[in-house]
Design a protein around this motif. Sequence first.
Motif, PDB file in Angstrom:
ATOM      1  N   PRO A  45       0.801  -1.228   0.000  1.00  0.00           N
ATOM      2  CA  PRO A  45       0.000   0.000   0.000  1.00  0.00           C
ATOM      3  C   PRO A  45       0.834   1.278   0.000  1.00  0.00           C
ATOM      4  CG  PRO A  45      -0.988  -1.610   1.466  1.00  0.00           C
ATOM      5  CD  PRO A  45       0.337  -2.178   1.040  1.00  0.00           C
ATOM      6  N   SER A  46       1.981   1.257   0.683  1.00  0.00           N
ATOM      7  CA  SER A  46       2.828   2.458   0.712  1.00  0.00           C
ATOM      8  C   SER A  46       3.378   2.774  -0.669  1.00  0.00           C
ATOM      9  CB  SER A  46       3.981   2.262   1.702  1.00  0.00           C
ATOM     10  OG  SER A  46       3.494   2.103   3.023  1.00  0.00           O
ATOM     11  N   GLU A  49       0.565   4.098  -2.762  1.00  0.00           N
ATOM     12  CA  GLU A  49       0.198   5.449  -2.337  1.00  0.00           C
ATOM     13  C   GLU A  49       1.124   6.473  -2.966  1.00  0.00           C
ATOM     14  OE1 GLU A  49       0.057   9.138  -0.455  1.00  0.00           O
ATOM     15  OE2 GLU A  49       1.739   7.807  -0.031  1.00  0.00           O
ATOM     16  N   LYS A  50       2.423   6.162  -2.985  1.00  0.00           N
ATOM     17  CA  LYS A  50       3.386   7.081  -3.605  1.00  0.00           C
ATOM     18  C   LYS A  50       3.153   7.175  -5.108  1.00  0.00           C
ATOM     19  CE  LYS A  50       7.179   6.595  -0.249  1.00  0.00           C
ATOM     20  NZ  LYS A  50       6.564   5.658   0.696  1.00  0.00           N
ATOM     21  N   ALA A  51       2.844   6.030  -5.738  1.00  0.00           N
ATOM     22  CA  ALA A  51       2.678   6.001  -7.193  1.00  0.00           C
ATOM     23  C   ALA A  51       1.403   6.710  -7.634  1.00  0.00           C
ATOM     24  CB  ALA A  51       2.681   4.555  -7.685  1.00  0.00           C
ATOM     25  N   MET A  52       0.282   6.361  -6.999  1.00  0.00           N
ATOM     26  CA  MET A  52      -1.019   6.862  -7.455  1.00  0.00           C
ATOM     27  C   MET A  52      -1.410   8.189  -6.825  1.00  0.00           C
ATOM     28  SD  MET A  52      -3.308   3.397  -7.351  1.00  0.00           S
ATOM     29  CE  MET A  52      -2.714   1.870  -8.060  1.00  0.00           C
ATOM     30  N   LYS A 352      -2.639   3.168   7.162  1.00  0.00           N
ATOM     31  CA  LYS A 352      -2.560   4.617   6.989  1.00  0.00           C
ATOM     32  C   LYS A 352      -2.244   4.961   5.531  1.00  0.00           C
ATOM     33  CE  LYS A 352      -1.842   9.054   8.152  1.00  0.00           C
ATOM     34  NZ  LYS A 352      -1.248   9.602   6.909  1.00  0.00           N
ATOM     35  N   ALA A 353      -1.309   4.229   4.930  1.00  0.00           N
ATOM     36  CA  ALA A 353      -0.980   4.461   3.522  1.00  0.00           C
ATOM     37  C   ALA A 353      -2.200   4.192   2.643  1.00  0.00           C
ATOM     38  CB  ALA A 353       0.189   3.572   3.101  1.00  0.00           C
TER      39      ALA A 353
END
Length: 369
Positions: A45-46, A49-52, A352-353
């Motif tokens: 998920p982290s 999250e950074k990618a999208m 959280k991510a």
Amino acid sequence: MGHLNDLASLGQAVWLDFVDRKFLAEGGLQKLVDEDALTGVTSNPSIFEKAMGHGDAYDAELAAYDAKNSDAPTMDRYEHLAILDIQAAADTLKPVYDRLDAKDGYVSLEVSPYLANDTDGTIAEARKLWAAVDRPNVMIKIPGTPAGVPAIAATIDAGINVNVTLLFSQSAYQAVAEAYVEGLEKRAERGDPIDRIASVASFFVSRIDSEIDDKIDAGVGGDAAKALKGKVAIANAKLAYAWYEEFITSARWQALAAKGAQPQRLLWASTGTKNPDYPDTLYLDTLIGKDTVNTVPPKTLDAFRDHGTAAATLGQDVAGARHILSEAERLGLDLDGVTDTLVEEGVASFSKAFDDLLGAIAAKHPAHA
């Protein structure tokens, strides 16, 4: 020595701990496969999250999906985007998978971190994602929590490849190794094939040292403990591998191996060095061994390509590793407590991510928020 290609001759696979639409489209993954003998990809998920959640690389695809699915909930929109990336990575790795006869060439997609303590929900989500990606070389990531263990057994039993994530302790690892075997045994009892089912057990490394080193810096264990800084995580991993080597000689495992079962490889995760005082290739140089995987963030991958050392280090000085862990216990560093906390923090961090990721996707089309 010192190049990524050298690791394959030592029995270790290198996977990339990163996925991103632009990186895939521009041939970044294919380049690593061609030049560095990369054989797998992990996501979490982290990473998504950074990618999208940042930039506009996914906006056109999201708009096209929204035009056809105007009432789709945010979770469905995320899964649509993620699955396209996972499929693209899996297709890039399919020749590796074919060449190695299903022993490698995998890309991993994680079940929702919200399900970490929900066995039935995890099983259902694993089945759903497996069907949606529809590639033989995908692994579904399931956390090695108490609720995750029976879900792992059931998912393997269903013929789905599994990457077990968030393992920090030897006892948790042993439980998921036995869950893998249980799933294979149930298939074998029915006469179902087990030779092309794969699993890895993702054992996290650097975060353990971060926590233990903080305790030592705070005075736990006194001056004697200072000699253990930067050593506990590697010792913990070495003993997990020693258990693996013993386990695969057992009659229980050998009965499955005779039917073509693949061993569940230990995968070293969280291998980027967090302490700038330590070598940036520390958790690659020291954890090289047969039937293992190291999933590496891009920066650490570049560092090892440049100045890493390829040698069969994982099986070296196991007695020394036992001594380090016994000293850690004697000095009150409480490795068991640290690993328990890290599992909880890992689930919370991924949740959280995921919250941030879903929020970012919802914000791109406020009607779906």
